[in-house]
Design a protein around this motif. Structure first.
Motif, PDB file in Angstrom:
ATOM      1  N   ILE A  36       0.838  -1.200   0.000  1.00 28.82           N
ATOM      2  CA  ILE A  36       0.000   0.000   0.000  1.00 28.82           C
ATOM      3  C   ILE A  36       0.868   1.244   0.000  1.00 28.82           C
ATOM      4  O   ILE A  36       0.615   2.197  -0.718  1.00 28.82           O
ATOM      5  N   MET A  37       1.920   1.245   0.805  1.00 28.42           N
ATOM      6  CA  MET A  37       2.764   2.430   0.968  1.00 28.42           C
ATOM      7  C   MET A  37       3.864   2.460  -0.094  1.00 28.42           C
ATOM      8  O   MET A  37       4.886   1.789   0.040  1.00 28.42           O
ATOM      9  N   MET A  38       3.615   3.236  -1.162  1.00 36.70           N
ATOM     10  CA  MET A  38       4.578   3.417  -2.248  1.00 36.70           C
ATOM     11  C   MET A  38       4.551   4.881  -2.663  1.00 36.70           C
ATOM     12  O   MET A  38       3.519   5.537  -2.535  1.00 36.70           O
ATOM     13  N   PRO A  39       5.663   5.397  -3.175  1.00 38.41           N
ATOM     14  CA  PRO A  39       5.671   6.786  -3.641  1.00 38.41           C
ATOM     15  C   PRO A  39       4.914   6.932  -4.960  1.00 38.41           C
ATOM     16  O   PRO A  39       4.683   5.954  -5.670  1.00 38.41           O
ATOM     17  N   ASP A  40       4.533   8.159  -5.274  1.00 36.25           N
ATOM     18  CA  ASP A  40       3.893   8.551  -6.532  1.00 36.25           C
ATOM     19  C   ASP A  40       2.484   8.000  -6.702  1.00 36.25           C
ATOM     20  O   ASP A  40       1.557   8.740  -6.906  1.00 36.25           O
ATOM     21  N   LYS A  41       2.320   6.717  -6.648  1.00 36.52           N
ATOM     22  CA  LYS A  41       0.994   6.092  -6.742  1.00 36.52           C
ATOM     23  C   LYS A  41       0.982   4.988  -5.690  1.00 36.52           C
ATOM     24  O   LYS A  41       1.689   3.993  -5.819  1.00 36.52           O
ATOM     25  N   ASP A  42       0.176   5.192  -4.628  1.00 31.73           N
ATOM     26  CA  ASP A  42       0.157   4.194  -3.563  1.00 31.73           C
ATOM     27  C   ASP A  42      -0.658   2.970  -3.980  1.00 31.73           C
ATOM     28  O   ASP A  42      -1.252   2.927  -5.059  1.00 31.73           O
ATOM     29  N   GLY A  43      -0.661   1.977  -3.131  1.00 35.41           N
ATOM     30  CA  GLY A  43      -1.348   0.731  -3.439  1.00 35.41           C
ATOM     31  C   GLY A  43      -2.842   0.882  -3.620  1.00 35.41           C
ATOM     32  O   GLY A  43      -3.451   0.190  -4.444  1.00 35.41           O
ATOM     33  N   TRP A  44      -3.459   1.809  -2.851  1.00 36.88           N
ATOM     34  CA  TRP A  44      -4.895   2.043  -3.014  1.00 36.88           C
ATOM     35  C   TRP A  44      -5.173   2.531  -4.435  1.00 36.88           C
ATOM     36  O   TRP A  44      -6.103   2.062  -5.097  1.00 36.88           O
ATOM     37  N   GLU A  45      -4.375   3.498  -4.897  1.00 31.55           N
ATOM     38  CA  GLU A  45      -4.544   4.037  -6.244  1.00 31.55           C
ATOM     39  C   GLU A  45      -4.263   2.970  -7.298  1.00 31.55           C
ATOM     40  O   GLU A  45      -4.949   2.912  -8.326  1.00 31.55           O
ATOM     41  N   LEU A  46      -3.252   2.146  -7.043  1.00 27.71           N
ATOM     42  CA  LEU A  46      -2.916   1.071  -7.967  1.00 27.71           C
ATOM     43  C   LEU A  46      -4.095   0.106  -8.104  1.00 27.71           C
ATOM     44  O   LEU A  46      -4.489  -0.245  -9.220  1.00 27.71           O
ATOM     45  N   ASN A  67       0.240  -1.988   6.917  1.00 31.35           N
ATOM     46  CA  ASN A  67      -1.071  -1.476   7.346  1.00 31.35           C
ATOM     47  C   ASN A  67      -1.899  -2.666   7.821  1.00 31.35           C
ATOM     48  O   ASN A  67      -2.537  -3.338   7.022  1.00 31.35           O
ATOM     49  N   ASP A  68      -1.895  -2.913   9.130  1.00 25.34           N
ATOM     50  CA  ASP A  68      -2.549  -4.120   9.631  1.00 25.34           C
ATOM     51  C   ASP A  68      -3.854  -3.853  10.378  1.00 25.34           C
ATOM     52  O   ASP A  68      -4.401  -4.741  11.013  1.00 25.34           O
ATOM     53  N   MET A  73      -7.592  -3.407   5.945  1.00 23.78           N
ATOM     54  CA  MET A  73      -7.906  -4.676   5.296  1.00 23.78           C
ATOM     55  C   MET A  73      -9.256  -4.586   4.585  1.00 23.78           C
ATOM     56  O   MET A  73      -9.382  -4.966   3.423  1.00 23.78           O
ATOM     57  N   PHE A  74     -10.269  -4.037   5.266  1.00 22.72           N
ATOM     58  CA  PHE A  74     -11.592  -3.906   4.652  1.00 22.72           C
ATOM     59  C   PHE A  74     -11.539  -2.988   3.428  1.00 22.72           C
ATOM     60  O   PHE A  74     -12.185  -3.255   2.414  1.00 22.72           O
ATOM     61  N   LYS A  75     -10.768  -1.903   3.530  1.00 22.59           N
ATOM     62  CA  LYS A  75     -10.625  -0.996   2.393  1.00 22.59           C
ATOM     63  C   LYS A  75     -10.013  -1.731   1.199  1.00 22.59           C
ATOM     64  O   LYS A  75     -10.472  -1.570   0.057  1.00 22.59           O
ATOM     65  N   GLY A  76      -8.987  -2.541   1.462  1.00 23.79           N
ATOM     66  CA  GLY A  76      -8.364  -3.317   0.391  1.00 23.79           C
ATOM     67  C   GLY A  76      -9.363  -4.226  -0.300  1.00 23.79           C
ATOM     68  O   GLY A  76      -9.440  -4.268  -1.532  1.00 23.79           O
ATOM     69  N   TYR A  77     -10.155  -4.934   0.491  1.00 26.46           N
ATOM     70  CA  TYR A  77     -11.158  -5.824  -0.102  1.00 26.46           C
ATOM     71  C   TYR A  77     -12.234  -5.032  -0.845  1.00 26.46           C
ATOM     72  O   TYR A  77     -12.676  -5.432  -1.918  1.00 26.46           O
ATOM     73  N   GLU A  78     -12.651  -3.907  -0.288  1.00 27.84           N
ATOM     74  CA  GLU A  78     -13.673  -3.078  -0.948  1.00 27.84           C
ATOM     75  C   GLU A  78     -13.192  -2.536  -2.292  1.00 27.84           C
ATOM     76  O   GLU A  78     -13.965  -2.421  -3.238  1.00 27.84           O
ATOM     77  N   LEU A  79     -11.907  -2.214  -2.372  1.00 27.21           N
ATOM     78  CA  LEU A  79     -11.345  -1.697  -3.622  1.00 27.21           C
ATOM     79  C   LEU A  79     -11.112  -2.801  -4.654  1.00 27.21           C
ATOM     80  O   LEU A  79     -10.963  -2.514  -5.838  1.00 27.21           O
ATOM     81  N   ILE A  85      -2.351  -9.659   3.176  1.00 30.60           N
ATOM     82  CA  ILE A  85      -1.368 -10.253   4.084  1.00 30.60           C
ATOM     83  C   ILE A  85      -0.614  -9.129   4.793  1.00 30.60           C
ATOM     84  O   ILE A  85       0.119  -8.378   4.165  1.00 30.60           O
ATOM     85  N   PRO A  86      -0.798  -9.002   6.121  1.00 27.49           N
ATOM     86  CA  PRO A  86      -0.054  -7.967   6.850  1.00 27.49           C
ATOM     87  C   PRO A  86       1.407  -8.380   7.061  1.00 27.49           C
ATOM     88  O   PRO A  86       1.714  -9.558   7.197  1.00 27.49           O
ATOM     89  N   LYS A  87       2.294  -7.379   7.054  1.00 27.12           N
ATOM     90  CA  LYS A  87       3.709  -7.603   7.352  1.00 27.12           C
ATOM     91  C   LYS A  87       3.917  -7.514   8.854  1.00 27.12           C
ATOM     92  O   LYS A  87       3.212  -6.759   9.511  1.00 27.12           O
TER      93      LYS A  87
END
Length: 126
Positions: A36-46, A67-68, A73-79, A85-87
């Motif tokens: 999720i945490m990436m520069p320029d375009k985060d995982g949510w945007e991806l 992001n655990d 997690m719910f946001k990830g599934y909704e998107l 898988i949490p780190k």
């Protein structure tokens, strides 16, 4: 760095979410694994862009992230993520997630986009 090449995958890296989208536009992939945490375009945007793009909209997505919180997690599934898988995570957890997603989606196994923290990686099975 994950050693997915030792598990039967060919790895190609992308710098961030923007580069991952560019690579997804050029090649066909069977699975996207993204932080999720990436520069320029985060995982949510991806995830959003992948789901809105006809070529990639059905490509399964696994999220690997620090992001655990349940809300993340719910946001990830909704998107549109298929698995979350949490780190930190174990090799067994990741391989189990990959197996589940392939079984769930009955796609032909070929290439995978794996996004580690700040560095998306594209993979393909040998």
């Amino acid at each position: 760095m994950l050693q997915l090449s030792k598990w039967g995958y060919k790895v190609t890296e992308a710098e961030d979410g923007v580069q991952a989208i560019l690579k997804l536009g050029k090649d066909n992939f069977d699975l996207i694994i993204s932080d999720i945490m990436m520069p320029d375009k985060d995982g949510w945007e991806l995830i959003k862009e992948v789901r809105l793009t006809p070529k990639t909209k059905n490509t399964p997505i696994i999220v690997l992230t620090t992001n655990d919180k349940d809300s993340d997690m719910f946001k990830g599934y909704e998107l549109g993520a298929n698995y979350y898988i949490p780190k930190p995570f174990t090799k067994a957890q990741l391989l189990h997630g990959i197996k589940l997603v392939f079984e769930e989606n009955s796609n032909s196994i070929g290439q995978i986009d794996l996004s580690q923290r700040f560095a998306p990686i594209l993979l393909s099975l040998f």
